[in-house]
Write a protein that holds these residues in place. Sequence first.
Motif, PDB file in Angstrom:
ATOM      1  N   GLU A  29     -16.275 -10.726  95.316  1.00  0.00           N
ATOM      2  CA  GLU A  29     -17.689 -10.761  94.934  1.00  0.00           C
ATOM      3  C   GLU A  29     -17.928  -9.943  93.676  1.00  0.00           C
ATOM      4  OE1 GLU A  29     -20.079 -11.241  99.145  1.00  0.00           O
ATOM      5  OE2 GLU A  29     -19.237  -9.276  98.645  1.00  0.00           O
ATOM      6  N   TYR A  30     -17.257  -8.800  93.585  1.00  0.00           N
ATOM      7  CA  TYR A  30     -17.394  -7.945  92.407  1.00  0.00           C
ATOM      8  C   TYR A  30     -16.946  -8.693  91.155  1.00  0.00           C
ATOM      9  CZ  TYR A  30     -16.808  -3.967  89.267  1.00  0.00           C
ATOM     10  OH  TYR A  30     -16.876  -3.113  88.203  1.00  0.00           O
ATOM     11  N   LEU A  31     -15.814  -9.385  91.248  1.00  0.00           N
ATOM     12  CA  LEU A  31     -15.310 -10.144  90.095  1.00  0.00           C
ATOM     13  C   LEU A  31     -16.246 -11.300  89.758  1.00  0.00           C
ATOM     14  CD1 LEU A  31     -11.502 -10.172  90.896  1.00  0.00           C
ATOM     15  CD2 LEU A  31     -12.679  -8.804  89.166  1.00  0.00           C
ATOM     16  N   ASP A  32     -16.742 -12.000  90.784  1.00  0.00           N
ATOM     17  CA  ASP A  32     -17.683 -13.100  90.550  1.00  0.00           C
ATOM     18  C   ASP A  32     -18.952 -12.598  89.864  1.00  0.00           C
ATOM     19  OD1 ASP A  32     -15.916 -14.822  91.774  1.00  0.00           O
ATOM     20  OD2 ASP A  32     -17.008 -14.904  93.674  1.00  0.00           O
ATOM     21  N   ASP A  33     -19.447 -11.450  90.301  1.00  0.00           N
ATOM     22  CA  ASP A  33     -20.646 -10.885  89.684  1.00  0.00           C
ATOM     23  C   ASP A  33     -20.393 -10.505  88.233  1.00  0.00           C
ATOM     24  OD1 ASP A  33     -22.139 -11.249  91.954  1.00  0.00           O
ATOM     25  OD2 ASP A  33     -22.012  -9.166  92.614  1.00  0.00           O
ATOM     26  N   GLY A  34     -19.194 -10.034  87.931  1.00  0.00           N
ATOM     27  CA  GLY A  34     -18.850  -9.719  86.544  1.00  0.00           C
ATOM     28  C   GLY A  34     -18.875 -10.954  85.665  1.00  0.00           C
ATOM     29  N   VAL A  35     -18.399 -12.062  86.203  1.00  0.00           N
ATOM     30  CA  VAL A  35     -18.416 -13.326  85.455  1.00  0.00           C
ATOM     31  C   VAL A  35     -19.857 -13.779  85.230  1.00  0.00           C
ATOM     32  CG1 VAL A  35     -17.817 -15.782  85.593  1.00  0.00           C
ATOM     33  CG2 VAL A  35     -16.126 -14.052  86.221  1.00  0.00           C
ATOM     34  N   ILE A  36     -20.686 -13.681  86.265  1.00  0.00           N
ATOM     35  CA  ILE A  36     -22.087 -14.081  86.131  1.00  0.00           C
ATOM     36  C   ILE A  36     -22.786 -13.214  85.093  1.00  0.00           C
ATOM     37  CG2 ILE A  36     -24.327 -14.127  87.316  1.00  0.00           C
ATOM     38  CD1 ILE A  36     -22.789 -15.030  89.838  1.00  0.00           C
ATOM     39  N   THR A  37     -22.552 -11.901  85.148  1.00  0.00           N
ATOM     40  CA  THR A  37     -23.162 -10.996  84.165  1.00  0.00           C
ATOM     41  C   THR A  37     -22.778 -11.392  82.749  1.00  0.00           C
ATOM     42  OG1 THR A  37     -23.209  -9.162  85.744  1.00  0.00           O
ATOM     43  CG2 THR A  37     -23.324  -8.583  83.413  1.00  0.00           C
ATOM     44  N   THR A  38     -21.501 -11.678  82.537  1.00  0.00           N
ATOM     45  CA  THR A  38     -21.012 -12.073  81.217  1.00  0.00           C
ATOM     46  C   THR A  38     -21.672 -13.370  80.761  1.00  0.00           C
ATOM     47  OG1 THR A  38     -18.911 -10.986  81.660  1.00  0.00           O
ATOM     48  CG2 THR A  38     -18.941 -12.617  79.884  1.00  0.00           C
ATOM     49  N   LYS A  39     -21.795 -14.337  81.661  1.00  0.00           N
ATOM     50  CA  LYS A  39     -22.425 -15.613  81.308  1.00  0.00           C
ATOM     51  C   LYS A  39     -23.905 -15.447  80.975  1.00  0.00           C
ATOM     52  CE  LYS A  39     -19.338 -18.705  83.825  1.00  0.00           C
ATOM     53  NZ  LYS A  39     -19.251 -19.702  84.910  1.00  0.00           N
ATOM     54  N   VAL A  40     -24.593 -14.578  81.723  1.00  0.00           N
ATOM     55  CA  VAL A  40     -26.013 -14.340  81.443  1.00  0.00           C
ATOM     56  C   VAL A  40     -26.177 -13.678  80.080  1.00  0.00           C
ATOM     57  CG1 VAL A  40     -28.062 -13.030  82.144  1.00  0.00           C
ATOM     58  CG2 VAL A  40     -26.731 -14.270  83.861  1.00  0.00           C
ATOM     59  N   ILE A  41     -25.350 -12.681  79.807  1.00  0.00           N
ATOM     60  CA  ILE A  41     -25.423 -12.012  78.497  1.00  0.00           C
ATOM     61  C   ILE A  41     -25.163 -13.005  77.372  1.00  0.00           C
ATOM     62  CG2 ILE A  41     -24.295 -10.298  77.020  1.00  0.00           C
ATOM     63  CD1 ILE A  41     -23.896  -8.601  79.596  1.00  0.00           C
ATOM     64  N   ALA A  42     -24.174 -13.875  77.552  1.00  0.00           N
ATOM     65  CA  ALA A  42     -23.873 -14.889  76.529  1.00  0.00           C
ATOM     66  C   ALA A  42     -25.047 -15.843  76.349  1.00  0.00           C
ATOM     67  CB  ALA A  42     -22.617 -15.664  76.913  1.00  0.00           C
ATOM     68  N   ALA A  43     -25.675 -16.239  77.452  1.00  0.00           N
ATOM     69  CA  ALA A  43     -26.822 -17.150  77.358  1.00  0.00           C
ATOM     70  C   ALA A  43     -27.985 -16.484  76.628  1.00  0.00           C
ATOM     71  CB  ALA A  43     -27.254 -17.589  78.758  1.00  0.00           C
ATOM     72  N   ILE A  44     -28.208 -15.208  76.909  1.00  0.00           N
ATOM     73  CA  ILE A  44     -29.284 -14.479  76.221  1.00  0.00           C
ATOM     74  C   ILE A  44     -28.953 -14.313  74.744  1.00  0.00           C
ATOM     75  CG2 ILE A  44     -30.394 -12.216  76.060  1.00  0.00           C
ATOM     76  CD1 ILE A  44     -30.301 -12.115  79.149  1.00  0.00           C
ATOM     77  N   LEU A  45     -27.686 -14.041  74.431  1.00  0.00           N
ATOM     78  CA  LEU A  45     -27.272 -13.909  73.025  1.00  0.00           C
ATOM     79  C   LEU A  45     -27.504 -15.192  72.237  1.00  0.00           C
ATOM     80  CD1 LEU A  45     -23.895 -11.957  73.195  1.00  0.00           C
ATOM     81  CD2 LEU A  45     -25.916 -11.288  71.914  1.00  0.00           C
ATOM     82  N   HIS A  46     -27.295 -16.327  72.891  1.00  0.00           N
ATOM     83  CA  HIS A  46     -27.437 -17.612  72.208  1.00  0.00           C
ATOM     84  C   HIS A  46     -28.869 -18.126  72.186  1.00  0.00           C
ATOM     85  CE1 HIS A  46     -23.058 -17.584  72.825  1.00  0.00           C
ATOM     86  NE2 HIS A  46     -23.053 -18.259  71.685  1.00  0.00           N
ATOM     87  N   GLU A  47     -29.780 -17.390  72.786  1.00  0.00           N
ATOM     88  CA  GLU A  47     -31.191 -17.790  72.779  1.00  0.00           C
ATOM     89  C   GLU A  47     -31.877 -17.126  71.596  1.00  0.00           C
ATOM     90  OE1 GLU A  47     -34.374 -19.734  73.352  1.00  0.00           O
ATOM     91  OE2 GLU A  47     -32.713 -20.058  74.751  1.00  0.00           O
ATOM     92  N   PRO A  48     -32.299 -17.910  70.591  1.00  0.00           N
ATOM     93  CA  PRO A  48     -32.867 -17.325  69.376  1.00  0.00           C
ATOM     94  C   PRO A  48     -34.152 -16.537  69.600  1.00  0.00           C
ATOM     95  CG  PRO A  48     -32.815 -19.738  69.236  1.00  0.00           C
ATOM     96  CD  PRO A  48     -32.222 -19.358  70.540  1.00  0.00           C
ATOM     97  N   GLY A  49     -34.884 -16.805  70.667  1.00  0.00           N
ATOM     98  CA  GLY A  49     -36.144 -16.126  70.894  1.00  0.00           C
ATOM     99  C   GLY A  49     -36.020 -14.772  71.578  1.00  0.00           C
ATOM    100  N   LEU A  50     -34.776 -14.340  71.851  1.00  0.00           N
ATOM    101  CA  LEU A  50     -34.584 -13.071  72.566  1.00  0.00           C
ATOM    102  C   LEU A  50     -33.761 -12.087  71.756  1.00  0.00           C
ATOM    103  CD1 LEU A  50     -33.750 -14.443  76.116  1.00  0.00           C
ATOM    104  CD2 LEU A  50     -35.880 -13.382  75.383  1.00  0.00           C
ATOM    105  N   LYS A  51     -34.155 -10.827  71.818  1.00  0.00           N
ATOM    106  CA  LYS A  51     -33.370  -9.751  71.206  1.00  0.00           C
ATOM    107  C   LYS A  51     -32.499  -9.158  72.306  1.00  0.00           C
ATOM    108  CE  LYS A  51     -36.889  -8.655  67.831  1.00  0.00           C
ATOM    109  NZ  LYS A  51     -37.872  -7.682  67.381  1.00  0.00           N
TER     110      LYS A  51
END
Length: 103
Positions: free
Chosen positions: A33-55
């Motif tokens: 679960e810890y590893l899965d959560d790390g993957v989810i965190t990374t994916k969320v950060i990447a999605a936020i990075l690729h969203e032009p409307g968010l800093k």
Amino acid sequence: MLQFPRVASLVSLLGCVILLGCSTSPKQESTGEYLDDGVITTKVIAAILHEPGLKSAEINVETFKNQVQLSGFVSTQTEIDLATRVTNTVKGVKHVKNDLRLK
């Protein structure tokens, strides 16, 4: 001959203790679960990075048992709503707790 049942009982008891030690509780995660959560965190950060409307530098992401918590500061309510929508699109996210605050 009496030693074999005692040894077998001891081994069975030890096995049960080991298995119980690997189980999770509401406040703890298993290694998987810890590893899965790390993957989810990374994916969320990447999605936020690729969203032009968010800093993204001002948004913190934490995940526990597939529940994502967003925290930090943004400039508008639109950014808060956008961060929630972007996070919900990430595969594996079950719930988003948005603790973002306006500057």
